[in-house]
Every structure is written in C-alpha cells, then in structure tokens.
Design a protein around this motif. Structure first.
Motif, PDB file in Angstrom:
ATOM      1  N   GLY A 147      28.486  98.827  79.762  1.00  0.00           N
ATOM      2  CA  GLY A 147      28.436  98.704  81.211  1.00  0.00           C
ATOM      3  C   GLY A 147      29.698  98.060  81.748  1.00  0.00           C
ATOM      4  O   GLY A 147      30.211  97.101  81.166  1.00  0.00           O
ATOM      5  N   LEU A 148      30.218  98.585  82.846  1.00  0.00           N
ATOM      6  CA  LEU A 148      31.413  98.050  83.507  1.00  0.00           C
ATOM      7  C   LEU A 148      30.987  97.339  84.782  1.00  0.00           C
ATOM      8  O   LEU A 148      30.174  97.859  85.545  1.00  0.00           O
ATOM      9  CB  LEU A 148      32.398  99.167  83.824  1.00  0.00           C
ATOM     10  N   THR A 149      31.562  96.169  85.027  1.00  0.00           N
ATOM     11  CA  THR A 149      31.064  95.254  86.051  1.00  0.00           C
ATOM     12  C   THR A 149      31.921  95.252  87.306  1.00  0.00           C
ATOM     13  O   THR A 149      33.144  95.378  87.250  1.00  0.00           O
ATOM     14  CB  THR A 149      30.982  93.828  85.481  1.00  0.00           C
ATOM     15  N   VAL A 172      34.949  93.877  77.745  1.00  0.00           N
ATOM     16  CA  VAL A 172      34.643  94.534  79.011  1.00  0.00           C
ATOM     17  C   VAL A 172      33.163  94.889  79.111  1.00  0.00           C
ATOM     18  O   VAL A 172      32.611  94.986  80.207  1.00  0.00           O
ATOM     19  CB  VAL A 172      35.544  95.778  79.190  1.00  0.00           C
ATOM     20  N   ASN A 173      32.487  95.069  77.983  1.00  0.00           N
ATOM     21  CA  ASN A 173      31.044  95.319  77.950  1.00  0.00           C
ATOM     22  C   ASN A 173      30.278  94.054  77.567  1.00  0.00           C
ATOM     23  O   ASN A 173      29.177  94.134  77.018  1.00  0.00           O
ATOM     24  CB  ASN A 173      30.727  96.428  76.942  1.00  0.00           C
ATOM     25  N   GLY A 174      30.858  92.896  77.833  1.00  0.00           N
ATOM     26  CA  GLY A 174      30.388  91.647  77.241  1.00  0.00           C
ATOM     27  C   GLY A 174      28.973  91.241  77.560  1.00  0.00           C
ATOM     28  O   GLY A 174      28.363  90.475  76.812  1.00  0.00           O
ATOM     29  N   PHE A 195      27.540  95.223  91.098  1.00  0.00           N
ATOM     30  CA  PHE A 195      27.361  96.633  90.753  1.00  0.00           C
ATOM     31  C   PHE A 195      27.875  96.838  89.330  1.00  0.00           C
ATOM     32  O   PHE A 195      29.074  96.753  89.081  1.00  0.00           O
ATOM     33  CB  PHE A 195      28.125  97.514  91.734  1.00  0.00           C
ATOM     34  N   ILE A 196      26.944  97.076  88.406  1.00  0.00           N
ATOM     35  CA  ILE A 196      27.315  97.384  87.024  1.00  0.00           C
ATOM     36  C   ILE A 196      27.082  98.869  86.801  1.00  0.00           C
ATOM     37  O   ILE A 196      25.963  99.364  86.971  1.00  0.00           O
ATOM     38  CB  ILE A 196      26.504  96.546  86.022  1.00  0.00           C
ATOM     39  N   GLN A 197      28.156  99.576  86.456  1.00  0.00           N
ATOM     40  CA  GLN A 197      28.043 100.994  86.138  1.00  0.00           C
ATOM     41  C   GLN A 197      27.637 101.130  84.677  1.00  0.00           C
ATOM     42  O   GLN A 197      28.369 100.713  83.786  1.00  0.00           O
ATOM     43  CB  GLN A 197      29.366 101.712  86.381  1.00  0.00           C
ATOM     44  N   PRO A 245      36.282  95.997  92.851  1.00  0.00           N
ATOM     45  CA  PRO A 245      36.053  97.326  92.284  1.00  0.00           C
ATOM     46  C   PRO A 245      35.429  97.182  90.896  1.00  0.00           C
ATOM     47  O   PRO A 245      35.394  96.089  90.331  1.00  0.00           O
ATOM     48  CB  PRO A 245      37.471  97.917  92.188  1.00  0.00           C
ATOM     49  N   VAL A 246      34.943  98.279  90.347  1.00  0.00           N
ATOM     50  CA  VAL A 246      34.531  98.285  88.948  1.00  0.00           C
ATOM     51  C   VAL A 246      35.808  98.243  88.119  1.00  0.00           C
ATOM     52  O   VAL A 246      36.614  99.176  88.149  1.00  0.00           O
ATOM     53  CB  VAL A 246      33.696  99.527  88.616  1.00  0.00           C
TER      54      VAL A 246
END
Length: 713
Positions: free
Chosen positions: A106-108, A141-143, A97-99, A113-114
């Motif tokens: 995007g947070l992974t 974090v957005n890698g 789940f990537i927000q 959890p994210v």
C-alpha cells in the motif's frame, strides 16, 4: 520463486506460545482475577472529540484538549470492518488515502499526494505504541503492513507535522497503532472468517489481569493472526502471520508495559496492467509479472517504564529493539533486479514530565537510535537498454546514529486558553561502506565510502481556546523535517553527485474547531480543520529518470471528521451517521523541463497539480446499533479525479464504492458477521499511474463476500 525467512516451525512455535499462555490464564492464577471497576454505559455513541489520546504528549490526555488535529479510530471500528488490508480501516480518517497495491502492499497519502520511493518511505511516521516500526532512514514504502493493525486498542492519526516528541518521517503525518491492552477478566477470543479465492483468516487472543499477593496488578495478552489468500488476479496471493505478547505491570508509582511483536509475509505479487482504462476489461484479472514476489519478516520488542517520582515529576524510559529483513523482485524496473535489505536497531526514549504550579507542564526528553542496515540489488537477467546492466548494482552497509533532544511546554493562558511551545533538534549520522567496488556501471553509480551527517531543528507553536465546555478552537504553526533515506543517499544514478541530497523541510499552518454542536434534537460531534503547507528540498525522480534534489511543493485543504446520532429507538439502540471528508490541492512550485521523451513530455510547471493527488476524498457510514448485540453499516467510499502524470495531460476519473457490513450476537459470547465489499461490482483502479507513455493500473477488486464467526470465552 517463493522463499521465507520464517518457516512452519516459526508458526508452530507461535501457536505453542499462545496455547501455553491460554492455559496459564485459564488454569493457573496468582490470585483471583481483578473485577472490572468501570462500565461504559454509552458504547453506541460514535464520538469524535471525546476520550483520551497519547500521541500528542506521550501520556494520556483528553482528546478535546489536543492542540492540533487528531483522528482516533477505535477498536470497535476495527472489529466491525475486520480488514484484510489496513487501508480499509485507516482510510476512514480525514486527509488519509492509502492506495492498496498487490497483496499487503500500500502507498500512503496524508495531506499529500500518494508518494513513492524514498519520499513515500520517509514522509510518514508509522508507530506501534509510539515506537517507530522501522529505523529513521531505513523506512519501507509499504511499511504499514508490518504493524499488527488487525488487533489494536485504537489507531491515532496526526496529519502534518506532529508535536516535538516526534522527528524524522513525521513530516506529512504519523499513524500510531496502539496495542490492545489486557482485559480485566479472563478472556479468550477466537475469530475465524473467510471468503472467495481461498481467503482464510484466524485471529486469536487470550488475556486477563491478576491481582498479586503484593497488591501489584499483572496484565497479560497474547494475540495471533494467521491468514492465507490465493488472490483474485492470476498468480497472486499471500500467507501472513502476526503475533504479539503484551505484559502490563502496575504497583505503587510504577507502571511497566512490555510488548513483543512478530510479522512474517510470503507474497506472490501482481504488476501493473497497461492500457487506457484497461482496469475495466477482463485484463484486470491478469498478472503481467507472474514471477514477482515479496517476502518479509520483522520482530520488535519494547519495554515502557513509567515512574511517578513526586507530585510534580514523572519519568518514562522506553528501551526497544527491532530487526527485519525483506526480499522482493523489482518487477516495475527494466531488468527486474532482486533487492534484499534489512536492519537491526537498538534505541531508547527518555522523557521527563514536570507539572508547573500555574497548571502547565514541561515535557523534555532525549531519543537515541543506533541502526546497522544493508542493501543488495542484483540483476540476473541480461542487460536492458544498455543501461540496466546484468550483475550487482549495489551492495552496501550503513551504520546510523540518531540523537534527538526535545522540549515541549504547555502553558495556561487565562481560564480558557492553552499555549504549546515545542522545539526538537535531531542529529543524524550515516557511515556508509560499499561492498562492491565504487564506480559507474551503466545506469548505476556506487559511491566511495563516506560519512554524512544532518542537523534538523523543528520548532512548534500551538494555541487552543475553549469557547465553551463543548467547543474548542486551535491554531498550530509547525516545521517538520527529515534526513534523507539511506536509499536516496547511496542508491545513486549515473547522473547524480554523491552528497547532493539535503534534509527535506515542511512548514505548516493548521487551524481547526473541535467539539459538539446541538441542532434541535441532534448533537453533532465534529472536528473541522484547514491547513496550508509549503515543502522544499523535495527529493524525487522525474520522467527523465533523473533525481530532483530541490523540488518545491505546496499543499492546502479542508477536512471534516464527524459523527451524529440520527435518532434512537431506546437508550442503547439507534441509527448513526459518521464519516470523514477532504478537499485538498497539491501543486508543484517550481519548473523543470523534461527532454528525453519527445511527444511524451512530463515537463513540470509551477502551479500544476501533483500527480496521484485526488482533490476530494470521502468516507460516509450509516450505522445501526442495538445494545452492541447487532451492528450494521452501509459505507460509501469516494475517491475524486486525479492527475496521473506531472504534466497534467493524463488523469483517472475517480470512483465511488459501496460496502455493507453486519454483525450480530447469536448467543452470549458467540457472534456471526458478514460483509459485501464493492456491492455494485464497480470496475475501478486502486491505483492509476502514467509511466513512459503508458497508462498503468493496479485494478480494484470486484465484489467480494466474506463470512465469519467470533467466539468469546
């Protein structure tokens, strides 16, 4: 403010390279193009458990024999999705789940959890052709936005700790982006699509494989992406360029694959909107932080040399290099400081494969990575709250050395079983030097120069049993570990003690079934997995703004990846159902009181759910295919309810979205396609959070329509 490290000259140079390569492929040849030596007669069947994978062992192996879970997102999925954000493709895998944040951010979450901050950067390993996009300890974090996800051969995803071939960051999971190989015949692809708010994408690729006079094979592919988007929220948008050159060579017992990849992003970033359920109001189109921006660029090169030394030995040596820079305004912090960071690396992966007479294989290797990195954080605005002070917060450099020997044994057990034993040792050394005087300055602590080293040993045990030709079961016990991120170690707060952060460790039990089940006339291809994971030394920041160096969490869940032909109109036509479903629980396993926010406490209690961790995720797709001439897909995307604070007093209700995609061949070699995302125009939050007494959101995009054309020559 918008600043770019690569200017228009870089784009022109890229276009020149692609154009030159195209002319070379179509007008000049060493000899006749290589004729195709195979034909896929069943392209329409969306199988889960067939095909080859490389992530588990470093060489191509049948997916059905992979010990442990693995999801493969094929190139055909990417071509149908035509993603403008990598989450649209990657979220099709179970347990992932990537927000989506603002623009390309995007947070992974992978069996987690994210995660944000150092945990979000360091808990997931992002690879391109099995080489990490960033150096261990210097992750972003957005890698994943640095990968060329718009032009892939396939994407392989392992949830939880992987095999012994991978170390740092492969704790909660890894994503391996495999570059698109050269075509067998000369090929030029031009893909153009666009939509509302000046959304424009151009993807081009030119490729062929030639047979030289020395009977060697020479394969080439050059690919480029140019994208521009003005954004649907105020004062947002981005310009994005990616390019890759790949050369494959094969002669006798030697194969070589060389890749060169470039990435450049200029982005105006939107901040969170505040207020309970404000993502449902017209405020969702506003941007409280119009001054925010992010600029980044990266270059990566790698050459994979594989030589078959004998019938039982093969050697793979992969030297590589990487360099990247990023600059962004930290609009989410008081004072909104500006951060600049970057690093360059040189490394090599060495792997020796030996076949054993009983039918097994030993894989041993040594990974070496040397990195030089830097970070600056400067606040130009006035001091806020007396703690977030004006001036230089941090200015330091870090030299890093990672040495990682490993070995992995695959051993047949009887006629139907196979045992995998793996062990990896990873030594990490950081040499830190501050370029700003050490000491405490408001909220910020600058440590004196120091050296830190970490020793991580991660054993792996797995077993696979073939119940039949169509069904296999597996069980895997694995330990994952990662040294701290350099930002965790050296970007300190006033209440911290230098050197208190330890390597994070996760223990995982993974079981599953994979194969094909037949019910009357239906053949259900599937992978079903269960997992339990315990993590300690979890390092994160609590609601008091203090860092927790010794958190403990637990994670458990079930995942299903499946594909089934519903009925066929002919051998090449039919309807198919495919999808992924996840149910998981993520909990804190320790207590921690929070005292600085009376009435707004986020005290952590053992057994409470971790925030930003939906219990349920789903992605179900009803597809129609007609001999690869026409494809249509109705996609249901489900995100379940989740807590938005550690005390479990606030939550987000989740959402369900419908997307429609269709692609059809108008004439041979020329296709048109369209898509409607969020058909019902549902108001939802791409990310929901609770921070310092406020509900805050990244609002999800309203209904979006895009049209495109693809030509093959």
């Amino acid at each position: 403010m918008i600043y770019t490290f690569f200017n228009a000259k870089w784009v022109l140079q890229t276009i020149t390279i692609i154009t030159t390569l195209t002319l070379a492929l179509t007008g000049i040849s060493v000899s006749a193009p290589l004729e195709p030596n195979y034909k896929n007669n069943d392209k329409t069947k969306p199988l889960v458990s067939e095909g080859l994978v490389v992530t588990s062992s470093g060489i191509q192996t049948p997916m059905r024999t992979h010990i442990g879970n693995i999801a493969v997102l094929p190139q055909q999925d990417d071509e149908l999705v035509e993603p403008y954000h990598y989450a649209q493709t990657v979220n099709r895998a179970p347990g992932v789940f990537i927000q989506q944040g603002s623009g390309q951010e995007g947070l992974t979450s992978i069996r987690s959890p994210v995660l944000t901050g150092g945990a979000g950067a360091g808990s997931f390993l992002y690879l391109e052709d099995s080489i990490s996009l960033r150096a261990p300890g210097f992750s972003n974090v957005n890698g994943l936005f640095e990968a060329f996800t718009e032009e892939t051969g396939s994407i392989e995803i392992v949830r939880g700790p992987g095999s012994a071939l991978y170390g740092s960051n492969a704790v909660h999971g890894l994503i391996n982006i495999l570059s698109r190989p050269p075509s067998l015949e000369p090929e030029i692809i031009v893909d153009i699509w666009g939509g509302e708010h000046n959304l424009r994408y151009l993807r081009t690729s030119a490729s062929t494989t030639l047979l030289g006079d020395d009977d060697a094979l020479y394969g080439w592919r050059g690919s480029m992406l140019l994208a521009k988007y003005n954004g649907w929220r105020e004062h947002t948008g981005y310009e994005l360029q990616k390019t890759r050159l790949r050369h494959d060579y094969e002669y006798g017992n030697t194969t070589i694959r060389a890749t060169l990849t470039g990435f450049n992003l200029r982005q105006e970033t939107a901040g969170y909107i505040l207020g309970r359920d404000n993502y449902k109001t017209p405020a969702r189109r506003t941007n409280p932080n119009p001054e925010a921006y992010r600029n980044a660029w990266a270059m990566r090169a790698g050459v994979r040399f594989e030589n078959t030394l004998s019938d039982t030995f093969s050697l793979v040596v992969t030297p590589y290099g990487r360099v990247n820079r990023m600059e962004f305004l930290m609009h989410f912090l008081p004072g909104m400081p500006l951060e600049e960071n970057g690093h360059w690396s040189l490394g090599v992966q060495n792997t020796l494969h030996k076949k054993i007479s009983v039918g097994g294989r030993i894989t041993s290797g040594l990974d070496v990575d040397y990195t030089y990195g830097f970070l600056k954080e400067i606040q130009e605005s006035d001091t806020v709250f007396g703690r977030f002070v004006q001036g230089v917060h941090y200015d330091y450099v870090v030299k890093s050395l990672v040495l990682a020997p490993y070995t992995q044994l695959l051993w047949p057990v009887g006629d139907k079983g196979e045992l995998r034993l793996g062990l990896r040792y990873e030594y990490t050394r950081y040499d830190y030097k501050t370029r700003k005087a050490a000491g405490t300055d408001g909220q910020f602590l600058r440590s004196p120069n120091r050296t830190d080293s970490f020793h991580d040993l991660t054993p792996k045990v797995g077993y696979l049993y073939n119940f039949s030709d169509n069904l296999a079961g597996f069980v895997s016990l694995a330990v994952g570990a990662r040294a701290p991120q350099t930002t965790d170690l050296y970007r300190l707060q006033s209440m911290q003690t230098p050197g208190e952060v330890k390597s994070e460790r996760l223990r995982s039990l993974d079981t599953g079934l994979r194969g094909q089940l037949n019910f009357v006339d239906l053949a259900v291809d599937f992978e079903f997995t269960t997992y339990v994971m315990l993590k300690d030394r979890f390092y994160f920041r609590d609601a008091d703004g203090l860092n927790v160096p010794n958190g403990k969490t637990s994670h458990a869940g079930v995942e299903l990846d499946f594909a089934v032909p519903l009925f066929s109109l002919s051998s090449d036509d039919g309807f198919f159902l495919a999808g992924a479903m996840t149910y998981a629980r993520h909990r804190y396993e320790f207590n921690r009181p929070i005292t600085s926010s009376p009435g707004q406490s986020e005290t952590i209690r053992k057994g409470a759910e971790i925030d930003s961790a939906p219990r349920t995720l789903g992605n179900i797709r009803l597809q129609y295919k007609q001999r690869d001439l026409w494809k249509a897909e109705l996609e249901w995307v489900h995100v379940g309810r989740y807590k938005t604070d550690a005390a479990n007093t606030h939550d987000y209700s989740g959402h369900n979205l419908l997307n429609l995609r269709i692609r059809g061949e108008i004439t041979p070699g020329f296709s048109a396609y369209g898509r409607i995302l969020n058909i019902t125009d549902r108001a939802y939050a791409a990310r929901a959070d609770y921070f310092r007494g406020n509900d805050r959101y990244f609002p999800g995009e309203p209904r979006r329509i895009a049209l495109g054309f693809l030509a093959r020559f």
